[in-house]
Design a protein around this motif. Structure first.
Motif, short mmCIF file in Angstrom:
data_model
loop_
_atom_site.label_atom_id
_atom_site.label_comp_id
_atom_site.label_asym_id
_atom_site.label_seq_id
_atom_site.Cartn_x
_atom_site.Cartn_y
_atom_site.Cartn_z
N LEU A 661 0.79 -1.23 0.00
CA LEU A 661 0.00 0.00 0.00
C LEU A 661 0.83 1.29 0.00
O LEU A 661 0.47 2.24 -0.71
N SER A 673 -4.45 -0.28 -5.20
CA SER A 673 -4.75 -0.03 -3.79
C SER A 673 -6.13 -0.57 -3.42
O SER A 673 -6.30 -1.20 -2.36
N GLU A 677 -7.11 -3.36 -0.61
CA GLU A 677 -8.11 -3.09 0.43
C GLU A 677 -9.25 -4.11 0.36
O GLU A 677 -9.77 -4.56 1.39
N ARG A 680 -8.09 -7.27 1.98
CA ARG A 680 -8.14 -7.19 3.45
C ARG A 680 -9.58 -7.37 3.95
O ARG A 680 -9.81 -8.05 4.95
N ALA A 696 -15.08 -1.37 5.12
CA ALA A 696 -14.03 -1.21 4.11
C ALA A 696 -14.59 -1.27 2.70
O ALA A 696 -14.23 -0.45 1.83
#
Length: 911
Positions: A661, A673, A677, A680, A696
């Motif tokens: 990141l 990016s 994300e 994650r 998120a």
């Protein structure tokens, strides 16, 4: 030049390298230090200790640093007879690179693979020691090829020793190779060396060596600073005075010795220094034109300056050559180069060298010489020497009488520098072009600036640079504008610049009619790339697919696969990407191969082929970094993060995210990016933290809508929907689900329509969910997306259990569990097992596949062998040596418990 006093540690390090190579564990080592510090002496010592090893050696020559593969030509001369034994593509590429055959320009990686195979074959009989002195002056293509070899000889009986001078810069290609820095000798060792040295006769008027007093000796030791060559060369003509930089002191000492030679000998030394390559036949021809007798160089009086070995002449030390050249007046240097250019006339293989000498002899701008240099650059580039071509074109620009020609040649030099991997040099050359140059040059300059930013810099900057130039060039010069438009469009997409994407689409409508066949095809491809989803022309796309497949251009194949995949034709997309990767391997096109591998890895991930996704991404990441494409390497890292999330390996996801990141933020890679994300969030969802995942993913969706990137964010909608329902906030999924459904229908995506039905099932009232789940599972059938199908079965089983229909839930949960275990999706498997236990049934753990024990490289080799490739074929495809493939294949056989290629093929087919 004396014994190796005070170098026990360095000799030990080199000894370990030689011993390891003899045992089959090869490596490279760079000896670095100031001029005269003993690098060459250590190389000579290594050669003396090589025993029965096969020895190859080359020396960098400043005058040849612009001549592609000049160093490699000298290096492989003793084993040139082995070229016939190389695989045909490698043999052909290396012959063209060495100027031994004509042909299309081979990729530099294919040339490097050929050198690797050549060294591996030569080392099959006895260990191989390769030494490269004055590596800072070796031409860049040679250094790149040898550095490539040095990073891949861990399983070979091959040792590579480089010697390079401090202050000359480390060639980027040598990054990753171990380095040993040589410091000066201790005072005690310096005195010992002085005591055992025999010096040349002193300069006129200087005291004899024997008369040097202890005080003078101590002053010499201090002045030499521990430099062995200075200790040997300075005392004979030493006069106390202010300290000078060491190389200047040494060069002055050699200059004194050269100055004592008769005038004809000094002229011959200058001629030899200007020639660089030491070819006696050329030296004799040039000497005759200057009324000089080249036999004078065979005399005893110059034996401590030069040595003659058969048909070649070499200087005893690079500083002697430097002194012979630099101490001569400019007019004499020009005359020497003029004589050498005349001597090289008519020699077909020395066209580049002759052009270079003509340039050194020029008094000022000279279009005839500039044209000769430009022609030489074309020849050099055709032998896969872009770095050398860049040097020749830059010199041609210097000698160009007019500004348009100067800028045109500078742009060409910058292009060649970029292709050689020298981004800094490319930028410097571009900066030197005239901002008011004609449109064609400005388009070329802008295209290259954009390409540098896209692949190695900040993509957002590329789009900003391109649009103003495209506004002028789209109609006036479509053949040049099209490649720039393609790069700008990709950069704007990667940077998430919706307005720039729209601006470039608008410029497409003003594009003139291309005159070149390839750019005409590019124009049609660009139209399809730029069309919004749902407005594509399927007939035009099918025609384009056939044309691109027939053209077999890996770059176009990758782009065409992207068009097919974006429109839901995943089978065609994979076929095109597979063809692109195969063609790139065949050509040795290591620059485009990681791009093809990224797409294959992404498709592998979607199809649940996790082991192959990791295999492709692992290779793609390494190649991307090796070819200077850091932004593309970030894409591979992000895909590995997605893969780790799918496998339920949250710590691995976190570690990758922490690494990736910061770099993606610095480069403005918003899509990469977002992918990280999303990974994650997916890991949090698998781990049972839906609230975290929902926050998120909602942020990703909102950001995408705000910047016009909703299409890219659609991929996160299925996870967002599940997270919203599990977090008890189903209302937050309403808008994304509607957008996803519209997209899936517009592109007729079978996997997308299945997931759209699953989204509806999750949001539907209990009375309607059953029907939507059944629809989703029906749509999954025949679609090669096992992970998503298993997740749908898991969600359906969970729904049925909540509805107290345990018996109905079990078959779906069993099926989901079996698929998750087969894929290696451990996090999802744990959740399915827990749900199955909640229905009253105990899940049995499946034994992992033996294929799971293989590393990505081992799996890659096993797969290639199972496809019928020989070990040498595999080595060429994967840029490895045949012996490295043998080593890994033995480990594959051991891990899998097979004894033959036939057994391996059966196991791979079953796995």
């Amino acid at each position: 030049m004396g014994t190796l006093v005070g170098r026990d540690a360095e000799r030990a390090a080199i000894g370990r390298l030689l011993d390891a190579a003899a045992a089959g564990a090869g490596a490279g080592l760079i000896l670095r230090g100031e001029a005269g510090i003993g690098k060459s002496a250590l190389l000579d010592d290594a050669l003396a200790r090589a025993g029965d090893a096969l020895v190859l050696r080359t020396v960098g020559v400043e005058a040849e640093s612009a001549l592609a593969y000049a160093g490699l030509q000298r290096l492989v001369r003793p084993i040139a007879d082995r070229l016939n034994g190389l695989p045909a593509p490698q043999s052909g590429a290396l012959r063209v690179a060495l100027g031994l055959a004509a042909g299309p320009p081979p990729d530099r990686f294919l040339v490097a693979v050929a050198v690797l195979t050549l060294f591996s074959d030569a080392a099959g009989e006895r260990p191989l020691l390769c030494t490269v002195d004055d590596a800072h002056w070796v031409d860049t293509p040679t250094i790149e090829a040898l550095a490539f070899v040095a990073r891949r000889i861990g399983d070979e009986p091959v040792a590579l020793l480089f010697a390079a001078r401090d202050g000359e810069g480390r060639p980027p290609a040598l990054d990753g190779i171990a380095e040993l820095h040589l410091a000066g000798l201790t005072p005690a060792a310096a005195v010992e060396l002085l005591a055992g040295s025999t010096w040349p006769a002193p300069a006129p008027g200087a005291a004899p060596v024997a008369a040097i007093s202890p005080a003078t000796r101590d002053e010499v030791v201090r002045a030499a600073g521990g430099n062995p060559l200075a200790l040997i060369e300075l005392p004979g003509g030493f006069t106390p005075g202010p300290p000078l930089p060491l190389s200047e002191s040494l060069e002055r000492a050699f200059s004194h010795r050269i100055a004592r030679q008769p005038t004809p000998v000094r002229s011959l030394l200058l001629l030899a220094a200007a020639a660089g390559d030491g070819d006696l036949a050329v030296l004799r021809d040039a000497a005759r034109s200057l009324d000089l007798d080249a036999d004078l160089l065979d005399g005893a009086g110059v034996a401590d300056l030069v040595r003659v070995d058969g048909t070649a002449l070499s200087f005893r030390h690079p500083l002697i050559r430097s002194a012979a050249y630099q101490s001569a007046p400019r007019a004499q240097r020009q005359a020497a180069h003029r004589a050498l250019a005349q001597a090289l006339a008519g020699r077909e293989l020395d066209t580049e060298r002759r052009a270079w000498h003509r340039a050194q002899a020029a008094d000022g701008p000279d279009e005839a010489v500039a044209l000769a240099l430009e022609d030489a650059a074309d020849r050099t580039a055709s032998r896969a020497g872009p770095a050398a071509a860049a040097g020749l074109l830059a010199l041609a620009a210097e000698l160009s009488p007019t500004e348009p020609d100067r800028s045109r040649r500078l742009a060409g030099a910058a292009e060649a520098a970029w292709r050689s991997g020298d981004t800094v040099r490319a930028g410097q050359l571009l900066d030197a072009t005239d901002p008011a140059a004609d449109l064609g040059v400005r388009v070329d300059v802008t295209r290259l600036r954009c390409l540098v930013e896209l692949r190695a810099g900040i993509p957002a900057d590329a789009a900003a640079l391109a649009v103003p130039v495209l506004e002028e060039a789209a109609a006036k010069d479509p053949d040049r504008a099209l490649p720039l438009m393609l790069i700008a469009g990709e950069a704007a997409f990667q940077a998430g610049q919706a307005q720039a994407v729209l601006a470039i689409r608008g410029l497409m409508e003003r594009l003139g009619t291309p005159t070149q066949p390839r750019t005409a095809l590019l124009a049609r491809l660009l139209v399809q790339i730029g069309r919004p989803l749902g407005e594509h022309d399927q007939a035009a796309i099918r025609g384009l697919i056939d044309e691109v497949a027939a053209l077999d251009d890996p770059d176009l194949l990758v782009r065409m696969g992207g068009v097919a995949g974006r429109r839901g034709d995943h089978a065609t997309a994979r076929r095109l990407w597979t063809q692109a990767a195969a063609r790139a391997r065949q050509l040795g096109a290591a620059g485009v191969l990681p791009w093809a591998l990224l797409n294959l890895a992404s498709d592998d991930l979607a199809r649940g082929a996790f082991r192959f996704a990791e295999m492709h991404a692992d290779e793609g990441r390494r190649l991307a970094r090796e070819t200077g494409q850091e932004s593309l390497a970030c894409h591979h890292d992000a895909l590995l993060a997605e893969l780790a999330a799918a496998r339920g390996r949250e710590p691995e996801v976190r570690a990758l995210a922490a690494e990736i990141l910061p770099e993606t933020a610095a480069r403005g890679l918003v899509h990469v990016s977002a992918t990280v994300e999303g990974a994650r969030a997916a890991a949090a969802l698998v781990a049972g933290r839906p609230e975290e995942a929902l926050d998120a993913l909602t942020n990703l969706w909102t950001d995408a809508l705000g910047t016009g990137r909703a299409e890219h964010a659609l991929r996160f909608v299925p996870d967002l929907t599940e997270a919203a329902v599990r977090a008890r906030h189903p209302e937050r999924a309403g808008e994304p689900v509607a957008a996803y459904e519209t997209w899936a229908e517009a592109v007729s995506s079978a996997p997308g329509r299945a997931l759209a039905a699953r989204n509806r099932a999750l949001l539907a009232p209990a009375a309607e969910a059953d029907g939507w789940y059944a629809t989703a599972l029906d749509r999954h059938r025949g679609v090669d997306r096992p992970l998503e199908q298993a997740r749908t079965e898991l969600l359906y089983g969970e729904y049925l259990r909540r509805e107290k229909r345990r018996a109905d839930a079990r078959p779906h949960l069993r099926s989901a569990l079996a698929t998750f275990e087969r894929l290696g999706a451990d996090g999802w498997a744990e959740r399915a097992a827990e749900e199955l236990r909640a229905t009253g049934e105990t899940a049995r753990r499946r034994d992992p596949s033996t294929l799971d024990t293989l590393t990505p490289r081992e799996l890659q080799i096993a797969r290639a062998v199972a496809d019928g490739a020989t070990n040498r074929d595999v080595a060429g495809q994967l840029f490895l040596s045949p012996r490295t493939v043998d080593y890994h294949l033995r480990k594959v056989f051991q891990k899998l418990g097979v004894n033959s290629r036939a057994e391996l093929i059966r196991l791979m087919l079953a796995g």
